[in-house]
Scaffold this motif. Structure first.
Motif, PDB file in Angstrom:
ATOM      1  N   SER A  28       1.627 -39.966 -22.887  1.00 57.65           N
ATOM      2  CA  SER A  28       1.174 -39.561 -24.223  1.00 57.65           C
ATOM      3  C   SER A  28       2.382 -39.177 -25.064  1.00 57.65           C
ATOM      4  CB  SER A  28       0.193 -38.390 -24.149  1.00 57.65           C
ATOM      5  OG  SER A  28       0.848 -37.194 -23.756  1.00 57.65           O
ATOM      6  N   ASN A  29       2.218 -39.308 -26.370  1.00 58.04           N
ATOM      7  CA  ASN A  29       3.283 -39.006 -27.321  1.00 58.04           C
ATOM      8  C   ASN A  29       2.619 -38.485 -28.582  1.00 58.04           C
ATOM      9  OD1 ASN A  29       5.481 -38.885 -28.980  1.00 58.04           O
ATOM     10  ND2 ASN A  29       5.815 -41.084 -29.105  1.00 58.04           N
ATOM     11  N   LYS A  30       2.717 -37.192 -28.825  1.00 56.24           N
ATOM     12  CA  LYS A  30       1.992 -36.624 -29.956  1.00 56.24           C
ATOM     13  C   LYS A  30       2.762 -35.467 -30.585  1.00 56.24           C
ATOM     14  CE  LYS A  30      -0.765 -33.682 -26.859  1.00 56.24           C
ATOM     15  NZ  LYS A  30      -2.119 -33.353 -26.394  1.00 56.24           N
ATOM     16  N   THR A  31       2.361 -35.128 -31.799  1.00 56.19           N
ATOM     17  CA  THR A  31       2.943 -34.000 -32.511  1.00 56.19           C
ATOM     18  C   THR A  31       2.061 -32.774 -32.307  1.00 56.19           C
ATOM     19  OG1 THR A  31       3.858 -35.485 -34.198  1.00 56.19           O
ATOM     20  CG2 THR A  31       3.708 -33.150 -34.755  1.00 56.19           C
ATOM     21  N   ILE A  32       2.682 -31.660 -31.913  1.00 56.31           N
ATOM     22  CA  ILE A  32       1.943 -30.428 -31.695  1.00 56.31           C
ATOM     23  C   ILE A  32       2.597 -29.301 -32.475  1.00 56.31           C
ATOM     24  CG2 ILE A  32       1.229 -31.145 -29.376  1.00 56.31           C
ATOM     25  CD1 ILE A  32       3.332 -29.157 -28.287  1.00 56.31           C
ATOM     26  N   ASP A  34       4.050 -25.573 -31.993  1.00 54.11           N
ATOM     27  CA  ASP A  34       4.503 -24.633 -30.972  1.00 54.11           C
ATOM     28  C   ASP A  34       5.216 -23.477 -31.659  1.00 54.11           C
ATOM     29  OD1 ASP A  34       5.128 -23.447 -28.594  1.00 54.11           O
ATOM     30  OD2 ASP A  34       6.748 -24.825 -28.065  1.00 54.11           O
ATOM     31  N   ASN A  35       4.647 -22.272 -31.547  1.00 55.69           N
ATOM     32  CA  ASN A  35       5.212 -21.085 -32.207  1.00 55.69           C
ATOM     33  C   ASN A  35       5.346 -21.276 -33.708  1.00 55.69           C
ATOM     34  OD1 ASN A  35       5.456 -19.670 -29.757  1.00 55.69           O
ATOM     35  ND2 ASN A  35       7.476 -20.580 -29.359  1.00 55.69           N
ATOM     36  N   GLY A  36       4.369 -21.953 -34.272  1.00 52.82           N
ATOM     37  CA  GLY A  36       4.347 -22.144 -35.715  1.00 52.82           C
ATOM     38  C   GLY A  36       5.193 -23.287 -36.225  1.00 52.82           C
ATOM     39  N   CYS A  37       5.867 -24.008 -35.330  1.00 58.23           N
ATOM     40  CA  CYS A  37       6.708 -25.141 -35.746  1.00 58.23           C
ATOM     41  C   CYS A  37       6.191 -26.433 -35.127  1.00 58.23           C
ATOM     42  CB  CYS A  37       8.161 -24.916 -35.320  1.00 58.23           C
ATOM     43  SG  CYS A  37       8.909 -23.455 -36.058  1.00 58.23           S
ATOM     44  N   LYS A  38       6.239 -27.496 -35.909  1.00 59.20           N
ATOM     45  CA  LYS A  38       5.840 -28.800 -35.395  1.00 59.20           C
ATOM     46  C   LYS A  38       6.920 -29.370 -34.491  1.00 59.20           C
ATOM     47  CE  LYS A  38       2.557 -30.411 -38.881  1.00 59.20           C
ATOM     48  NZ  LYS A  38       2.199 -31.515 -39.808  1.00 59.20           N
ATOM     49  N   CYS A  39       6.498 -29.952 -33.400  1.00 56.53           N
ATOM     50  CA  CYS A  39       7.452 -30.599 -32.500  1.00 56.53           C
ATOM     51  C   CYS A  39       6.770 -31.770 -31.809  1.00 56.53           C
ATOM     52  CB  CYS A  39       7.995 -29.612 -31.464  1.00 56.53           C
ATOM     53  SG  CYS A  39       6.759 -29.000 -30.301  1.00 56.53           S
ATOM     54  N   CYS A  40       7.556 -32.533 -31.114  1.00 55.55           N
ATOM     55  CA  CYS A  40       7.039 -33.707 -30.402  1.00 55.55           C
ATOM     56  C   CYS A  40       6.839 -33.339 -28.927  1.00 55.55           C
ATOM     57  CB  CYS A  40       8.008 -34.879 -30.535  1.00 55.55           C
ATOM     58  SG  CYS A  40       7.479 -36.344 -29.625  1.00 55.55           S
ATOM     59  N   GLU A  41       5.676 -33.704 -28.394  1.00 53.77           N
ATOM     60  CA  GLU A  41       5.388 -33.469 -26.973  1.00 53.77           C
ATOM     61  C   GLU A  41       5.134 -34.815 -26.296  1.00 53.77           C
ATOM     62  OE1 GLU A  41       2.591 -30.298 -25.095  1.00 53.77           O
ATOM     63  OE2 GLU A  41       1.440 -32.164 -25.189  1.00 53.77           O
ATOM     64  N   ILE A  42       5.902 -35.110 -25.276  1.00 59.98           N
ATOM     65  CA  ILE A  42       5.749 -36.349 -24.518  1.00 59.98           C
ATOM     66  C   ILE A  42       5.401 -35.993 -23.077  1.00 59.98           C
ATOM     67  CG2 ILE A  42       6.941 -38.380 -23.593  1.00 59.98           C
ATOM     68  CD1 ILE A  42       8.558 -38.529 -26.111  1.00 59.98           C
ATOM     69  N   VAL A  43       4.346 -36.614 -22.582  1.00 53.64           N
ATOM     70  CA  VAL A  43       3.985 -36.489 -21.171  1.00 53.64           C
ATOM     71  C   VAL A  43       4.393 -37.780 -20.484  1.00 53.64           C
ATOM     72  CG1 VAL A  43       2.128 -36.148 -19.507  1.00 53.64           C
ATOM     73  CG2 VAL A  43       2.063 -34.954 -21.711  1.00 53.64           C
TER      74      VAL A  43
END
Length: 355
Positions: A28-32, A34-43
Motif C-alpha cells: 500500500s502507498n497512501k498519505t496519512i 501523523d502528529n498533525g502533519c501529512k506524510c507518506c506511509e508505505i507498507v
C-alpha cells in the motif's frame, strides 16, 4: 511485512529499498496525517528464502560467486570497452581522409565527441573522400520538435537528475504553447512529494498564467489525475530527481505510471556532465516510455559534443533546446539544423553566437 513513513513518497521508497532490498513488494502507498502533519506511509513486504547451510569453499564455488556478482562484471566490461576503444583510436588514420573530412573530425574531437562516435563517423568517411561530414552525421541524430502536433499523448512527463532544469523547462514549454495557442487547456502537475522549490515554482506560474495545478503524492493521486484528464488538452508532469540507485522504471512502477499509455517522458540534461555521468544517466533513466531528450543551460556550456554522444547512445531524438535565464522566449522546439548549428557554429537557438 513492514511499515515505512517519511515526509514524501520518494524518501519512503528509499527507506523500503534500504531496509528490504529491491525485491520488496509494495502492498500500500497512501498519505496519512501523523502528529498533525501529512506524510507518506508505505507498507512493504519481502519473502525471505530459507537460510542455506554453509557450503564448503571450493574452486567451483568461488567461480559461481564471481559469476553472480553482476555489478563487478558490468564494471569490468566497461573497462574492457574502454580498452578496446583505446586500441581502435590509433587505427583512425586521419591521413586517409580528405582535408575537409580531417578538419571536421578534429573539430568534433575538440567538442568532446567520444571515441565510439568518432569511430562510427570515420568508418563512414574513409572509403569516400568526397563524402560530406554531414552525410555521415545525419543518421546519428534526429529531432522531433516539442510541439503539440508531434506529441499527441496527453501526459508529458519531465525526468532527469536534480538541477538539470526539469521544472524550468516544463514551465517554459507550457508558457510557450499557451502563448501560441491561448485556448489550450494545460495542467501543471508536480510529483516531488509536496516538498521542494520546484513545487512552489510550478504552483506560482500556474496561478499567474491561469493554468491548472495538481500535486501527485501517491499513486492514488496520479490515478485521480488520469480520471480528470478529460478536462485538459495537455498535462505536464514534473518528476523528482531519483535518489541513490533508484531507477526510473522502479519509480514509475511505484506510482502506477507504467500503466499509462497516454504518456511520453522526456529526459532533461545539460551538455556539461562528465562522460561517466552520462553513462549512469543512460542506465538510470532507461524506460520504454522515454521518448526524447531536452537540452538545457546551453549558454553555460563550453562544448556540445555530448548532444551527439547521447543521441548515439540512447537512440532518442532531441525535442527542445533551452538557454538563458528568463522563462519567456528561452526555449525552442528543436530541429536537426538547429543542433548542427549549435555544434559547428556555436549558434544558440535564438541566433546568438556563443563565444
Amino acid at each position: 511485512m513492514k511499515t515505512f513513513k517519511a515526509a514524501n513518497s520518494t524518501a519512503a521508497f528509499a527507506k523500503v529499498k534500504a531496509d528490504l532490498g529491491k525485491d520488496a513488494v509494495i502492498l500500500s502507498n497512501k498519505t496519512i496525517t501523523d502528529n498533525g502533519c501529512k506524510c507518506c506511509e508505505i507498507v512493504a513486504a519481502v519473502e525471505h528464502s530459507p537460510v542455506a547451510p554453509p557450503r564448503q569453499v571450493t574452486r567451483d564455488s568461488v567461480v559461481d560467486d564471481a559469476l553472480q556478482d553482476t555489478v563487478g562484471w558490468q564494471r569490468e566490461w566497461s573497462q574492457i570497452k574502454g580498452q578496446i576503444m583505446a586500441l581502435m583510436k590509433p587505427q583512425i588514420d586521419l591521413s586517409r581522409l580528405s582535408p575537409k573530412q580531417k578538419m571536421a573530425m578534429e573539430y568534433l574531437e575538440r567538442e568532446d565527441v567520444n571515441e565510439k562516435v568518432l569511430a562510427r563517423i570515420y568508418c563512414n568517411l574513409r572509403d569516400d573522400p568526397s563524402r560530406s561530414i554531414m552525410t555521415a552525421l545525419d543518421p546519428l541524430l534526429k529531432a522531433t520538435p516539442f510541439e503539440p502536433m508531434n506529441w499527441a499523448n496527453k501526459f508529458q512527463a519531465f525526468t532527469g537528475p536534480g538541477g538539470a532544469g526539469k521544472t524550468t523547462s516544463l514551465v517554459r514549454l507550457a508558457l510557450k504553447i499557451k502563448k501560441e495557442k491561448p485556448n489550450t487547456r494545460i495542467c501543471l502537475a508536480t510529483a516531488d512529494g509536496g516538498r521542494g522549490k520546484g513545487r512552489l515554482v510550478l504552483k506560482h506560474y500556474a496561478e499567474l498564467s491561469g493554468l491548472a495545478f495538481r500535486e501527485i503524492i501517491t499513486r492514488d493521486d496520479f490515478a485521480l489525475l488520469q480520471k480528470e484528464s478529460g478536462q485538459f488538452d495537455m498535462i505536464f508532469v514534473d518528476l523528482p530527481g531519483l535518489p541513490g540507485k533508484t531507477t526510473l522504471e522502479e519509480w514509475v512502477h511505484l506510482y502506477g505510471m507504467q500503466n499509462c499509455p497516454d504518456m511520453s517522458m522526456h529526459l532533461v540534461l545539460n551538455p556539461y556532465y562528465s562522460t561517466a555521468q552520462f553513462e549512469r544517466f543512460t542506465e538510470k533513466y532507461k524506460s520504454e516510455q522515454l521518448a526524447s531528450v531536452i537540452w538545457t543551460k546551453l549558454d553555460e556550456a563550453c562544448t556540445f559534443g555530448s548532444i551527439l554522444n547521447m543521441a548515439c547512445a540512447s537512440g532518442l531524438p532531441v525535442s527542445a533546446l533551452s538557454y538563458g535565464a528568463g522563462l519567456k522566449n528561452s526555449i525552442k522546439a528543436a530541429s536537426e539544423e538547429m543542433v548542427w548549428r549549435l555544434l559547428f557554429m556555436r549558434t544558440m537557438p535564438n541566433g546568438d553566437i556563443q563565444p
